[in-house]
Design a protein around this motif. Structure first.
Motif, PDB file in Angstrom:
ATOM      1  N   ARG A   1       0.839  -1.189   0.000  1.00 36.98           N
ATOM      2  CA  ARG A   1       0.000   0.000   0.000  1.00 36.98           C
ATOM      3  C   ARG A   1       0.880   1.247   0.000  1.00 36.98           C
ATOM      4  NH1 ARG A   1      -4.868  -1.165   4.250  1.00 36.98           N
ATOM      5  NH2 ARG A   1      -5.713  -2.952   3.172  1.00 36.98           N
ATOM      6  N   LYS A   2       0.385   2.248  -0.681  1.00 41.30           N
ATOM      7  CA  LYS A   2       1.102   3.516  -0.686  1.00 41.30           C
ATOM      8  C   LYS A   2       0.894   4.199   0.652  1.00 41.30           C
ATOM      9  CE  LYS A   2       0.462   4.204  -5.620  1.00 41.30           C
ATOM     10  NZ  LYS A   2      -0.149   5.031  -6.646  1.00 41.30           N
ATOM     11  N   PRO A   3       1.931   4.771   1.190  1.00 41.52           N
ATOM     12  CA  PRO A   3       1.757   5.452   2.484  1.00 41.52           C
ATOM     13  C   PRO A   3       0.836   6.658   2.330  1.00 41.52           C
ATOM     14  CG  PRO A   3       3.976   5.826   1.622  1.00 41.52           C
ATOM     15  CD  PRO A   3       3.300   4.847   0.703  1.00 41.52           C
ATOM     16  N   GLN A   4      -0.080   6.794   3.273  1.00 41.34           N
ATOM     17  CA  GLN A   4      -1.023   7.905   3.265  1.00 41.34           C
ATOM     18  C   GLN A   4      -0.358   9.133   3.897  1.00 41.34           C
ATOM     19  OE1 GLN A   4      -4.079   7.930   1.968  1.00 41.34           O
ATOM     20  NE2 GLN A   4      -3.950   5.796   1.312  1.00 41.34           N
ATOM     21  N   PRO A   5      -0.542  10.299   3.288  1.00 43.33           N
ATOM     22  CA  PRO A   5       0.023  11.496   3.909  1.00 43.33           C
ATOM     23  C   PRO A   5      -0.736  11.819   5.196  1.00 43.33           C
ATOM     24  CG  PRO A   5      -1.300  12.085   2.004  1.00 43.33           C
ATOM     25  CD  PRO A   5      -1.213  10.584   2.043  1.00 43.33           C
ATOM     26  N   GLU A   6      -0.004  12.317   6.180  1.00 42.53           N
ATOM     27  CA  GLU A   6      -0.642  12.668   7.444  1.00 42.53           C
ATOM     28  C   GLU A   6      -1.491  13.918   7.246  1.00 42.53           C
ATOM     29  OE1 GLU A   6       1.747  12.789  10.903  1.00 42.53           O
ATOM     30  OE2 GLU A   6       3.027  11.162  10.215  1.00 42.53           O
ATOM     31  N   PRO A   7      -2.666  13.966   7.868  1.00 39.90           N
ATOM     32  CA  PRO A   7      -3.512  15.156   7.716  1.00 39.90           C
ATOM     33  C   PRO A   7      -2.871  16.358   8.420  1.00 39.90           C
ATOM     34  CG  PRO A   7      -4.470  13.634   9.296  1.00 39.90           C
ATOM     35  CD  PRO A   7      -3.286  12.954   8.701  1.00 39.90           C
ATOM     36  N   GLU A   8      -3.134  17.509   7.845  1.00 34.68           N
ATOM     37  CA  GLU A   8      -2.575  18.734   8.436  1.00 34.68           C
ATOM     38  C   GLU A   8      -3.256  19.016   9.766  1.00 34.68           C
ATOM     39  OE1 GLU A   8      -2.609  22.056   5.783  1.00 34.68           O
ATOM     40  OE2 GLU A   8      -2.060  20.826   4.070  1.00 34.68           O
ATOM     41  N   PRO A   9      -2.491  19.494  10.760  1.00 37.26           N
ATOM     42  CA  PRO A   9      -3.110  19.799  12.055  1.00 37.26           C
ATOM     43  C   PRO A   9      -4.059  20.986  11.931  1.00 37.26           C
ATOM     44  CG  PRO A   9      -0.769  20.394  12.054  1.00 37.26           C
ATOM     45  CD  PRO A   9      -1.060  19.701  10.748  1.00 37.26           C
ATOM     46  N   ILE A  10      -5.117  20.968  12.755  1.00 41.46           N
ATOM     47  CA  ILE A  10      -6.130  22.016  12.713  1.00 41.46           C
ATOM     48  C   ILE A  10      -5.741  23.120  13.685  1.00 41.46           C
ATOM     49  CG2 ILE A  10      -8.565  22.522  13.168  1.00 41.46           C
ATOM     50  CD1 ILE A  10      -9.137  19.595  12.489  1.00 41.46           C
ATOM     51  N   ASP A  11      -5.803  24.351  13.194  1.00 41.84           N
ATOM     52  CA  ASP A  11      -5.532  25.504  14.041  1.00 41.84           C
ATOM     53  C   ASP A  11      -6.813  25.842  14.796  1.00 41.84           C
ATOM     54  OD1 ASP A  11      -4.502  27.724  15.239  1.00 41.84           O
ATOM     55  OD2 ASP A  11      -4.566  28.989  13.430  1.00 41.84           O
ATOM     56  N   LEU A  12      -6.824  25.603  16.128  1.00 42.05           N
ATOM     57  CA  LEU A  12      -8.033  25.783  16.917  1.00 42.05           C
ATOM     58  C   LEU A  12      -8.434  27.248  17.056  1.00 42.05           C
ATOM     59  CD1 LEU A  12      -7.430  23.141  19.701  1.00 42.05           C
ATOM     60  CD2 LEU A  12      -8.830  22.939  17.666  1.00 42.05           C
ATOM     61  N   SER A  13      -7.525  28.176  16.797  1.00 44.01           N
ATOM     62  CA  SER A  13      -7.886  29.596  16.892  1.00 44.01           C
ATOM     63  C   SER A  13      -8.802  30.001  15.737  1.00 44.01           C
ATOM     64  CB  SER A  13      -6.632  30.467  16.912  1.00 44.01           C
ATOM     65  OG  SER A  13      -5.933  30.342  15.682  1.00 44.01           O
ATOM     66  N   GLN A  14      -8.828  29.225  14.683  1.00 46.72           N
ATOM     67  CA  GLN A  14      -9.672  29.549  13.535  1.00 46.72           C
ATOM     68  C   GLN A  14     -11.027  28.840  13.566  1.00 46.72           C
ATOM     69  OE1 GLN A  14      -7.394  28.701  10.044  1.00 46.72           O
ATOM     70  NE2 GLN A  14      -5.949  30.366  10.392  1.00 46.72           N
ATOM     71  N   VAL A  15     -11.272  28.002  14.563  1.00 48.84           N
ATOM     72  CA  VAL A  15     -12.539  27.279  14.663  1.00 48.84           C
ATOM     73  C   VAL A  15     -13.590  28.223  15.217  1.00 48.84           C
ATOM     74  CG1 VAL A  15     -13.728  25.356  15.745  1.00 48.84           C
ATOM     75  CG2 VAL A  15     -11.371  25.074  14.978  1.00 48.84           C
ATOM     76  N   ASN A  16     -14.748  28.285  14.547  1.00 48.63           N
ATOM     77  CA  ASN A  16     -15.843  29.151  14.950  1.00 48.63           C
ATOM     78  C   ASN A  16     -16.620  28.475  16.064  1.00 48.63           C
ATOM     79  OD1 ASN A  16     -17.919  30.933  15.183  1.00 48.63           O
ATOM     80  ND2 ASN A  16     -18.725  30.620  13.104  1.00 48.63           N
ATOM     81  N   THR A  17     -16.532  29.003  17.290  1.00 46.47           N
ATOM     82  CA  THR A  17     -17.239  28.418  18.430  1.00 46.47           C
ATOM     83  C   THR A  17     -18.483  29.204  18.797  1.00 46.47           C
ATOM     84  OG1 THR A  17     -15.820  29.638  19.952  1.00 46.47           O
ATOM     85  CG2 THR A  17     -15.149  27.390  19.387  1.00 46.47           C
ATOM     86  N   ARG A  18     -18.708  30.382  18.211  1.00 38.81           N
ATOM     87  CA  ARG A  18     -19.884  31.189  18.545  1.00 38.81           C
ATOM     88  C   ARG A  18     -21.170  30.518  18.078  1.00 38.81           C
ATOM     89  NH1 ARG A  18     -18.769  36.939  16.125  1.00 38.81           N
ATOM     90  NH2 ARG A  18     -19.491  35.643  14.448  1.00 38.81           N
ATOM     91  N   ASP A  19     -21.134  29.758  17.016  1.00 37.84           N
ATOM     92  CA  ASP A  19     -22.336  29.121  16.494  1.00 37.84           C
ATOM     93  C   ASP A  19     -22.775  27.937  17.342  1.00 37.84           C
ATOM     94  OD1 ASP A  19     -22.329  30.920  14.475  1.00 37.84           O
ATOM     95  OD2 ASP A  19     -21.390  29.591  13.008  1.00 37.84           O
ATOM     96  N   ASN A  20     -22.010  27.535  18.335  1.00 40.34           N
ATOM     97  CA  ASN A  20     -22.347  26.396  19.166  1.00 40.34           C
ATOM     98  C   ASN A  20     -23.201  26.774  20.372  1.00 40.34           C
ATOM     99  OD1 ASN A  20     -20.908  24.815  17.426  1.00 40.34           O
ATOM    100  ND2 ASN A  20     -19.069  24.753  18.690  1.00 40.34           N
ATOM    101  N   GLY A  21     -23.710  27.967  20.431  1.00 36.98           N
ATOM    102  CA  GLY A  21     -24.543  28.400  21.539  1.00 36.98           C
ATOM    103  C   GLY A  21     -25.823  27.592  21.633  1.00 36.98           C
ATOM    104  N   PHE A  22     -26.352  27.116  20.517  1.00 35.47           N
ATOM    105  CA  PHE A  22     -27.591  26.332  20.535  1.00 35.47           C
ATOM    106  C   PHE A  22     -27.411  25.026  21.306  1.00 35.47           C
ATOM    107  CE2 PHE A  22     -25.372  24.557  16.954  1.00 35.47           C
ATOM    108  CZ  PHE A  22     -25.700  23.213  16.966  1.00 35.47           C
ATOM    109  N   VAL A  23     -26.194  24.499  21.360  1.00 36.85           N
ATOM    110  CA  VAL A  23     -25.933  23.273  22.114  1.00 36.85           C
ATOM    111  C   VAL A  23     -26.166  23.530  23.594  1.00 36.85           C
ATOM    112  CG1 VAL A  23     -24.149  21.603  22.758  1.00 36.85           C
ATOM    113  CG2 VAL A  23     -24.319  22.385  20.390  1.00 36.85           C
TER     114      VAL A  23
END
Length: 179
Positions: A138-160
């Motif tokens: 099998r061909k080696p799979q590239p590792e996924p890029e890490p997610i920058d948590l400062s760019q995640v929109n958390t304001r829309d989660n108020g409904f939770v």
């Protein structure tokens, strides 16, 4: 009939095991010989003799000796042990069931490729080569890029939080009123 000696019982069990194993490997003639030997040693009315006779019915059917299989199966339905009688009745029902007619166009012939030499196998589609292939790498799979948590929109989660609060109030009210 007099009771079996230890040696006779062991010989009967050994013949039964060998006959059953021969049946499972497709050696039906050998299976019949060994199972008949087990029945003679153990006795027709013993538990082991009944089990051996049930396997004998299957071996006769496998060799397309249906009449012998049915005759033996009918005899086993009068066996003194209940489980052997039940198994014999089940087998007898299957053996006496009508055979279905199969149209030739419904059948798929599977060619026997074991007797072909290597040159002939190459011309047969889907023929497996005699030499085993190694599993493809099998061909080696590239590792996924890490997610920058400062760019995640958390304001829309108020409904939770509103949903969690509503569920907590509902459960609290049910407990308060004892419903």
């Amino acid at each position: 009939m007099e009771p079996l000696t230890v040696e006779q019982g062991e010989l009967a069990r050994q013949s039964y095991r060998i006959g059953r194993d021969a049946f499972e490997r497709g050696r039906y003639r050998e299976s019949i010989e060994r199972l008949q030997q087990a029945v003679e040693l153990a006795g027709r009315n013993s538990i082991l003799g009944g089990q051996a006779q049930v396997w004998l019915v299957s071996a006769f059917e496998a060799l397309e000796k249906r009449e012998e299989a049915i005759a033996l199966c009918e005899a086993i339905t009068r066996h003194p042990h209940d489980t052997t009688r039940k198994e014999a009745n089940r087998l007898l029902y299957i053996l006496k069931a009508p055979r279905l007619k199969i149209r030739p166009e419904w059948r798929t012939e599977i060619p026997d490729l074991t007797r072909l030499d290597e040159g002939e196998r190459a011309s047969v589609p889907y023929a497996r080569p005699t030499k085993k292939r190694s599993t493809p790498r099998r061909k080696p799979q590239p590792e996924p890029e890490p997610i920058d948590l400062s760019q995640v929109n958390t304001r829309d989660n108020g409904f939770v939080w509103v949903g969690i609060l509503a569920i907590a109030l509902l459960l609290g009210g049910l407990l308060w009123f004892g419903i």
